[in-house]
Design an enzyme around this catalytic site. Structure first.
Site, short mmCIF file in Angstrom:
data_model
loop_
_atom_site.label_atom_id
_atom_site.label_comp_id
_atom_site.label_asym_id
_atom_site.label_seq_id
_atom_site.Cartn_x
_atom_site.Cartn_y
_atom_site.Cartn_z
N GLU A 51 30.14 -60.19 26.66
CA GLU A 51 30.51 -60.57 27.58
C GLU A 51 29.59 -61.42 28.42
OE1 GLU A 51 30.15 -57.40 27.22
OE2 GLU A 51 30.60 -56.34 29.14
N PHE A 93 24.45 -58.83 23.68
CA PHE A 93 23.89 -60.01 24.29
C PHE A 93 22.73 -60.71 23.72
CE2 PHE A 93 20.88 -57.55 26.64
CZ PHE A 93 19.84 -58.33 27.12
N LYS A 109 34.07 -58.99 18.73
CA LYS A 109 34.15 -58.85 20.13
C LYS A 109 32.68 -59.07 20.52
CE LYS A 109 33.15 -56.84 23.51
NZ LYS A 109 32.37 -57.16 24.59
N GLU A 135 13.93 -47.17 26.83
CA GLU A 135 14.02 -48.55 26.27
C GLU A 135 14.39 -49.45 27.47
OE1 GLU A 135 17.52 -49.85 24.06
OE2 GLU A 135 16.42 -51.20 22.84
N SER A 158 23.27 -50.63 22.42
CA SER A 158 22.32 -49.65 23.02
C SER A 158 23.03 -48.29 22.38
CB SER A 158 22.73 -49.62 24.63
OG SER A 158 23.81 -49.38 25.01
N CYS A 211 15.93 -56.25 19.51
CA CYS A 211 15.95 -54.86 19.15
C CYS A 211 14.67 -54.60 18.35
CB CYS A 211 17.24 -54.81 18.16
SG CYS A 211 17.22 -55.85 17.16
P1 NAD Z 1 25.26 -52.63 25.13
O1 NAD Z 1 25.40 -51.62 24.55
O2 NAD Z 1 25.48 -52.69 26.70
O3 NAD Z 1 26.68 -53.70 24.86
C1 NAD Z 1 26.91 -53.77 23.29
C2 NAD Z 1 28.39 -54.13 23.23
O4 NAD Z 1 28.92 -52.85 23.57
C3 NAD Z 1 28.97 -55.36 24.31
O5 NAD Z 1 29.69 -56.10 23.32
C4 NAD Z 1 29.51 -54.47 25.26
O6 NAD Z 1 30.72 -55.19 25.91
C5 NAD Z 1 29.90 -53.25 24.74
N1 NAD Z 1 29.81 -52.10 25.55
C6 NAD Z 1 29.03 -52.03 26.68
N2 NAD Z 1 29.33 -50.90 27.25
C7 NAD Z 1 30.10 -50.27 26.61
C8 NAD Z 1 30.93 -49.02 27.10
N3 NAD Z 1 30.64 -48.12 27.79
N4 NAD Z 1 32.09 -48.92 26.09
C9 NAD Z 1 32.32 -49.39 25.15
N5 NAD Z 1 31.80 -50.75 24.88
C10 NAD Z 1 30.58 -51.32 25.53
O7 NAD Z 1 23.98 -53.55 24.56
P2 NAD Z 1 23.67 -54.99 25.22
O8 NAD Z 1 22.91 -54.88 26.70
O9 NAD Z 1 24.40 -56.01 25.22
O10 NAD Z 1 22.22 -55.10 24.02
C11 NAD Z 1 21.13 -54.62 24.23
C12 NAD Z 1 21.00 -53.46 23.23
O11 NAD Z 1 21.23 -53.72 21.89
C13 NAD Z 1 19.47 -52.80 23.53
O12 NAD Z 1 19.54 -51.32 23.49
C14 NAD Z 1 18.98 -53.25 21.89
O13 NAD Z 1 18.10 -52.40 21.44
C15 NAD Z 1 20.40 -53.10 20.97
N6 NAD Z 1 20.24 -53.74 19.84
C16 NAD Z 1 20.16 -53.13 18.83
C17 NAD Z 1 19.97 -53.80 17.61
C18 NAD Z 1 19.81 -52.97 16.29
O14 NAD Z 1 19.87 -53.43 15.16
N7 NAD Z 1 19.52 -51.73 16.27
C19 NAD Z 1 20.00 -55.29 17.41
C20 NAD Z 1 20.18 -55.84 18.72
C21 NAD Z 1 20.50 -55.09 20.04
#
Ligand code: NAD
Length: 498
Positions: free
Chosen positions: A175, A148, A172, A381, A225, A280
């Protein structure tokens, strides 16, 4: 109420009946109803993308780059509207959203030069009358699953390079702030991209799992994450896909006593509180070495107290809300537990209220001093506007602390010593390093990625590594025998010196 649909075959696509609400984090109000893709919708996206990919892969480079140039210009022209779409669902300030679009657009700039970035090699007379050349060919249909916190920039690390190298791309998005993805899809249509080369399927984990297991998808890029990154990598690899899965982070900034402390504090505060700490490459940890501690904490307090918290589209706001009520609770709970364990709340944002926006997910900037490595506020985090300060005596202790983190995304040092800066750059276990730069997000013609639990897979995102990720290498060895130069077949393994 805004109905947000998928984007398949160059047009909105309704799909299954299931939906989820989308909120404005500055008010808590539901502003949209998002369609959730089931396996049938993902299958339809893959089907149209597969057909489109076949023709797109043989579309001339000149035509592909022309479309990329047009897309770049459209993104520039529509930055203001797109920034407002981001701000309304993410909560970040409109100015910050403009910044993310600019950094995302850099990958379009890079993709405009794909004819140079994806050139093959040629060797004449590798053996007598034998020439060798290499070429990199697209994979077919590839997918991106994104978080997000950067609804435009992170997908733009992926799709311009995937598309410019001749693949069809299925996005994708998160959401939580899905509308920007559809806006970008519309821009690609206006740029003249053939239908089916860029698609959007909205959804949650069900949609993700349908992508990870679909036999028609050759590769998956994920950013999010760490637990989900791990799941994505393992599932996608088990289903025969190429994967890059970028995970979470806990970036440290080390401040040596010889640093310009005012400068370091301003930079670290911007890194900690920009986008409400939801980057991130945010800086949730400051490591103060020796005598740097007292002046650094005082300067961080002053910086945090200057921040104007409010809705992202209000002029003058410098920090918006966090993404959900749960994210807000998380920041408050981690702060409370750290204070109970002995941390000192130098600035305490737990009770921050924005008048007129009582339903919004606001939490003020928080600076915790005298945090210890066993506290959750430090080692997890938190992903909010919470800056922890840890005090150590020496550079070596600081380096050991940074390297003990399971994450290895970015890391920064503030110093005026070339010797320490160089040692830090070489010895720190992180994929991206800043020297007097708090958020060392590489420009698009380098690649972006972390180490350890911040990246699963080998390839970093965007830039040259993305070109390799989205293409397969092929080496062609050829000869054209003619009567003056007869070629004898050999039952022994052929030698190139013949
Ligand atoms: P998230 O992991 O909750 O979601 C990321 C994506 O995965 C979304 O599209 C979501 O719909 C999907 N998702 C969520 N839970 C899932 C599951 N159990 N099974 C399958 N798919 C699932 O992350 P977020 O809260 O949207 O974003 C924040 C996180 O992203 C933080 O941990 C941040 O550090 C990380 N991030 C990392 C970078 C990087 O370059 N390393 C860049 C941006 C964000």
């Amino acid at each position: 109420m805004n109905d947000i649909q998928h984007w398949i075959a160059g047009a909105p696509y309704a799909g299954a009946a299931a939906t989820t609400p989308v909120h404005n984090p500055a008010t808590g109000e539901v502003t949209g109803r998002l369609a959730l893709a089931d396996a049938a919708v993902v299958d339809e996206a893959v089907r149209t993308a597969t057909v489109a990919a076949r023709e797109w892969a043989t579309t001339s480079l000149a035509r592909r780059t022309e479309i990329m140039f047009r897309m770049r210009e459209l993104v520039v022209r529509h930055t203001e509207e797109l920034a407002r779409v981001i701000s309304a669902e993410h909560g970040k300030t409109v100015d910050d959203a403009r910044g993310e679009i600019g950094r995302g657009r850099e990958t379009l700039d890079f993709a405009c030069g794909i004819n140079l970035a994806n050139k093959g090699e040629y060797t004449a007379d590798a053996s007598t009358g034998v020439d060798v050349h290499s070429l990199r060919q697209p994979l077919g249909v590839v997918a991106g699953i994104t978080p997000f916190n950067f609804p435009v920039m992170v997908p733009m690390w992926m799709h311009p390079v995937a598309i410019a190298t001749g693949n069809a791309f299925i996005l994708k998005p998160s959401e939580r702030d899905p509308s920007a993805a559809n806006y970008v899809a519309e821009l690609y249509r206006k740029a003249g991209l053939p239908d089916g080369v860029f698609s959007v399927v909205h959804g949650d984990r069900t949609t993700v799992d349908a992508i990870l297991t679909h036999p028609g998808i050759a590769a998956v890029s994920f950013v999010g994450s760490t637990p989900v990154a791990r799941h994505v990598q393992q599932t996608a690899v088990a289903h025969g896909k190429r994967v890059q899965a970028l995970g979470g982070a806990n970036n440290h900034a080390v401040v040596l006593p010889d640093a310009d402390i005012e400068f370091a504090a301003a930079q670290i505060a911007a890194g900690a509180f920009g986008s409400a700490g939801q980057r991130c490459m945010a800086v949730p940890v400051a490591v103060a070495v020796g005598e740097a501690a007292e002046p650094l904490v005082a300067a961080l307090r002053a910086e945090a107290e200057r921040i104007v918290v409010g809705p992202g589209d209000r002029p003058g706001t410098t920090m918006g809300p966090v993404i959900t009520a749960e994210a807000r609770r998380r920041v408050v709970d981690y702060t409370t537990r750290a204070v109970e364990a002995g941390a000192v709340a130098v600035v305490d944002g737990r009770d921050h209220v924005v008048a007129g926006h009582e339903g919004g997910y606001f939490v003020g900037p928080t600076v915790l001093d005298r945090v210890t490595p066993d506290m959750g506020a430090y080692c997890d985090e938190v992903f909010g506007p919470l800056l922890t300060v840890l005090r150590v005596d020496t550079f070596d202790e600081a380096l050991a602390l940074v390297n003990s983190s399971p994450f290895g995304n970015g890391s920064a040092i503030f110093t005026s010593s070339g010797e320490y800066a160089r040692r830090f750059s070489h010895e720190v276990e992180a994929g991206m390093v800043g020297v007097n730069v708090p958020i060392p997000t590489p420009v698009a013609y380098y690649s972006f990625g972390g180490w350890k639990d911040s990246l699963f897979g080998d390839h970093h995102a965007h830039g040259p590594e993305a070109v390799r990720f989205y293409t397969r290498n092929k080496v062609v060895t050829s000869r054209w025998p003619h009567q003056d130069r007869p070629v004898q077949a050999s039952m022994s393994f052929p030698s190139t010196t013949d």
